[in-house]
Design an enzyme around this catalytic site. Sequence first.
Site, PDB file in Angstrom:
ATOM      1  N   HIS A 194      -1.249   0.851  -9.425  1.00  0.00           N
ATOM      2  CA  HIS A 194      -1.834  -0.157  -8.444  1.00  0.00           C
ATOM      3  C   HIS A 194      -2.735  -1.297  -9.341  1.00  0.00           C
ATOM      4  O   HIS A 194      -3.820  -1.588  -9.355  1.00  0.00           O
ATOM      5  CB  HIS A 194      -2.941   0.721  -7.816  1.00  0.00           C
ATOM      6  CG  HIS A 194      -3.227  -0.115  -6.549  1.00  0.00           C
ATOM      7  ND1 HIS A 194      -3.737   0.430  -5.313  1.00  0.00           N
ATOM      8  CD2 HIS A 194      -3.409  -1.272  -5.953  1.00  0.00           C
ATOM      9  CE1 HIS A 194      -3.904  -0.500  -4.509  1.00  0.00           C
ATOM     10  NE2 HIS A 194      -3.991  -1.530  -4.932  1.00  0.00           N
ATOM     11  N   ARG A 200       0.851  -0.957   0.140  1.00  0.00           N
ATOM     12  CA  ARG A 200       0.004  -0.079   0.008  1.00  0.00           C
ATOM     13  C   ARG A 200       0.817   1.224  -0.032  1.00  0.00           C
ATOM     14  O   ARG A 200       2.127   1.187   0.711  1.00  0.00           O
ATOM     15  CB  ARG A 200      -0.897   0.179   1.294  1.00  0.00           C
ATOM     16  CG  ARG A 200      -2.071  -0.799   1.222  1.00  0.00           C
ATOM     17  CD  ARG A 200      -2.900  -0.315   0.170  1.00  0.00           C
ATOM     18  NE  ARG A 200      -4.230  -0.964   0.054  1.00  0.00           N
ATOM     19  CZ  ARG A 200      -4.546  -2.344  -0.645  1.00  0.00           C
ATOM     20  NH1 ARG A 200      -3.700  -2.677  -1.508  1.00  0.00           N
ATOM     21  NH2 ARG A 200      -5.564  -2.832  -0.627  1.00  0.00           N
TER      22      ARG A 200
HETATM   23  P1  NAP Z   1      -1.435 -11.666   4.600  1.00  0.00           P
HETATM   24  O1  NAP Z   1      -1.584 -13.000   4.058  1.00  0.00           O
HETATM   25  O2  NAP Z   1      -2.328 -11.127   5.603  1.00  0.00           O
HETATM   26  O3  NAP Z   1       0.082 -11.281   4.730  1.00  0.00           O
HETATM   27  C1  NAP Z   1       0.445 -10.188   5.337  1.00  0.00           C
HETATM   28  C2  NAP Z   1       1.991 -10.398   5.839  1.00  0.00           C
HETATM   29  O4  NAP Z   1       2.655  -9.417   6.356  1.00  0.00           O
HETATM   30  C3  NAP Z   1       2.064 -11.634   7.116  1.00  0.00           C
HETATM   31  O5  NAP Z   1       3.254 -12.446   7.053  1.00  0.00           O
HETATM   32  C4  NAP Z   1       2.149 -10.884   8.192  1.00  0.00           C
HETATM   33  O6  NAP Z   1       2.889 -11.395   9.010  1.00  0.00           O
HETATM   34  C5  NAP Z   1       3.064  -9.586   7.880  1.00  0.00           C
HETATM   35  N1  NAP Z   1       2.920  -8.385   8.781  1.00  0.00           N
HETATM   36  C6  NAP Z   1       1.833  -7.706   8.856  1.00  0.00           C
HETATM   37  N2  NAP Z   1       2.160  -6.783   9.960  1.00  0.00           N
HETATM   38  C7  NAP Z   1       3.570  -6.995  10.099  1.00  0.00           C
HETATM   39  C8  NAP Z   1       4.316  -6.303  10.878  1.00  0.00           C
HETATM   40  N3  NAP Z   1       3.908  -5.115  11.753  1.00  0.00           N
HETATM   41  N4  NAP Z   1       5.540  -6.683  10.987  1.00  0.00           N
HETATM   42  C9  NAP Z   1       6.144  -7.727  10.255  1.00  0.00           C
HETATM   43  N5  NAP Z   1       5.236  -8.278   9.423  1.00  0.00           N
HETATM   44  C10 NAP Z   1       3.916  -7.976   9.264  1.00  0.00           C
HETATM   45  O7  NAP Z   1      -1.850 -10.681   3.267  1.00  0.00           O
HETATM   46  P2  NAP Z   1      -1.456 -10.907   1.580  1.00  0.00           P
HETATM   47  O8  NAP Z   1      -2.752 -11.755   1.228  1.00  0.00           O
HETATM   48  O9  NAP Z   1      -0.295 -11.558   1.346  1.00  0.00           O
HETATM   49  O10 NAP Z   1      -1.588  -9.400   1.098  1.00  0.00           O
HETATM   50  C11 NAP Z   1      -0.437  -8.493   1.416  1.00  0.00           C
HETATM   51  C12 NAP Z   1      -1.023  -7.080   1.073  1.00  0.00           C
HETATM   52  O11 NAP Z   1      -0.796  -7.112  -0.391  1.00  0.00           O
HETATM   53  C13 NAP Z   1      -2.421  -6.556   1.399  1.00  0.00           C
HETATM   54  O12 NAP Z   1      -2.720  -6.293   2.751  1.00  0.00           O
HETATM   55  C14 NAP Z   1      -2.635  -5.608   0.282  1.00  0.00           C
HETATM   56  O13 NAP Z   1      -2.221  -4.108   0.866  1.00  0.00           O
HETATM   57  C15 NAP Z   1      -1.503  -5.918  -0.922  1.00  0.00           C
HETATM   58  N6  NAP Z   1      -2.078  -6.139  -2.120  1.00  0.00           N
HETATM   59  C16 NAP Z   1      -1.671  -5.311  -3.108  1.00  0.00           C
HETATM   60  C17 NAP Z   1      -2.173  -5.594  -4.493  1.00  0.00           C
HETATM   61  C18 NAP Z   1      -1.709  -4.635  -5.594  1.00  0.00           C
HETATM   62  O14 NAP Z   1      -2.528  -4.773  -6.819  1.00  0.00           O
HETATM   63  N7  NAP Z   1      -0.840  -3.866  -5.415  1.00  0.00           N
HETATM   64  C19 NAP Z   1      -3.052  -6.584  -4.561  1.00  0.00           C
HETATM   65  C20 NAP Z   1      -3.196  -7.630  -3.635  1.00  0.00           C
HETATM   66  C21 NAP Z   1      -2.803  -7.155  -2.175  1.00  0.00           C
HETATM   67  P3  NAP Z   1       2.321 -12.844   9.950  1.00  0.00           P
HETATM   68  O15 NAP Z   1       2.543 -13.859   8.875  1.00  0.00           O
HETATM   69  O16 NAP Z   1       2.877 -12.998  11.215  1.00  0.00           O
HETATM   70  O17 NAP Z   1       0.781 -12.832  10.313  1.00  0.00           O
HETATM   71  C1  GLV Z   2      -5.246  -4.745  -4.007  1.00  0.00           C
HETATM   72  O1  GLV Z   2      -4.819  -3.683  -3.784  1.00  0.00           O
HETATM   73  C2  GLV Z   2      -5.725  -5.566  -2.898  1.00  0.00           C
HETATM   74  O2  GLV Z   2      -5.709  -5.406  -1.846  1.00  0.00           O
HETATM   75  O3  GLV Z   2      -6.339  -6.463  -3.387  1.00  0.00           O
END
Ligand code: NAP
Ligand code: GLV
Length: 312
Positions: free
Chosen positions: A275, A227
């Site tokens: 994005h 983000r």
């Molecule tokens: P997820 O499965 O919830 O993974 C988040 C990871 O971040 C976990 O490993 C978590 O640790 C870690 N984390 C959270 N807070 C932390 C902290 N304070 N210190 C260290 N590590 C921390 O999420 P995801 O599905 O992989 O998605 C991740 C992010 O990608 C989303 O939240 C979104 O913002 C972004 N995203 C962007 C796009 C785009 O098009 N740009 C698309 C999709 C998603 P733990 O494993 O210990 O819980």
């Molecule tokens: C995109 O930014 C998502 O959070 O899926």
Amino acid sequence: MTTLFLSADRNLDDWIAAWRETAPDRPILVHGQDDYDPARIDYALTWRPPSGVMQTLPNLKAIFNMGAGVDAVVADPDRPPVPIVRLVDNDLAVRMSEYVVLQVLSHFRQAPAYAAQQARREWTPHDQPSAPSARVGLMGYGVLAQHCAPILLALGFNVIGWSRSKKPSDITLYHGRDGLPEFLARTDILVCLLPMTEDTRGILNADLIAQLSTASPVGPVLINAGRGGLQKSDEILAALQSGALKGASLDVFETEPLPADSPLWDAPNLIITPHVAAVPDPAATVTSITSRMTAFERGDPVAGLVDPVRGY
Ligand code: NAP
Ligand code: GLV
């Protein structure tokens, strides 16, 4: 069970068509388009929901988000205290892996430098380090990063990760603020896939960049697809201009769309995308969400349940 689409800025036409085709037995309404009785709404289907609407839905049972990041939902202080379910979907993970591999390889194979040379009609080969000599650090080792890791490993890169909590992993995984310095010192190409929370706001800053490894001729590189609020853009810009960062890819920004007068557009070795790192496919996503609604109604475990205290 009636679902209300709630989005301040997403064009929902494809989603509505996919929903009606895939889940004809689940009625949907669109906030801003359809007249509806708020008491009839069971689920909100959100993407950057307009604030203040969710609190008007007295019988809301759960909020299903159309993306993985729920920061915009969690940010609404007046939302009813119902479960929030974020998007966990294989199609989304595949798309994110495509983006991450593309950006890692672009910087590793010096694509911005060759593009600049092409514009000058200049023929200058650069050294080409081997993939095993470069370490990719996945910052946030959740669903999306865990999909990327085996693909990067198959290309020969050294891959490490960083998460909030300690957990078993096939790769070397650091955790918590205590584990961050060692993780950064061992990272040549940093890929940020963190959620936006109060803990992670502004984490991609000059201090973090200064801790990245300078051992690889292609690094340090910073890639952010999490983000925009995770990054301090002015500090990233300064690091690109000074050479403290050899390259960067930013898919997300504090203000989206990125304003036309932002100095980032002219930053050296910066790849900007609007994005689009992982844009969910409506048909795949609708199936993924409605199957989770069914699990929720049966009282079965629901993948992607958000912890509102952690904020992700
Ligand atoms: P997820 O499965 O919830 O993974 C988040 C990871 O971040 C976990 O490993 C978590 O640790 C870690 N984390 C959270 N807070 C932390 C902290 N304070 N210190 C260290 N590590 C921390 O999420 P995801 O599905 O992989 O998605 C991740 C992010 O990608 C989303 O939240 C979104 O913002 C972004 N995203 C962007 C796009 C785009 O098009 N740009 C698309 C999709 C998603 P733990 O494993 O210990 O819980
Ligand atoms: C995109 O930014 C998502 O959070 O899926």
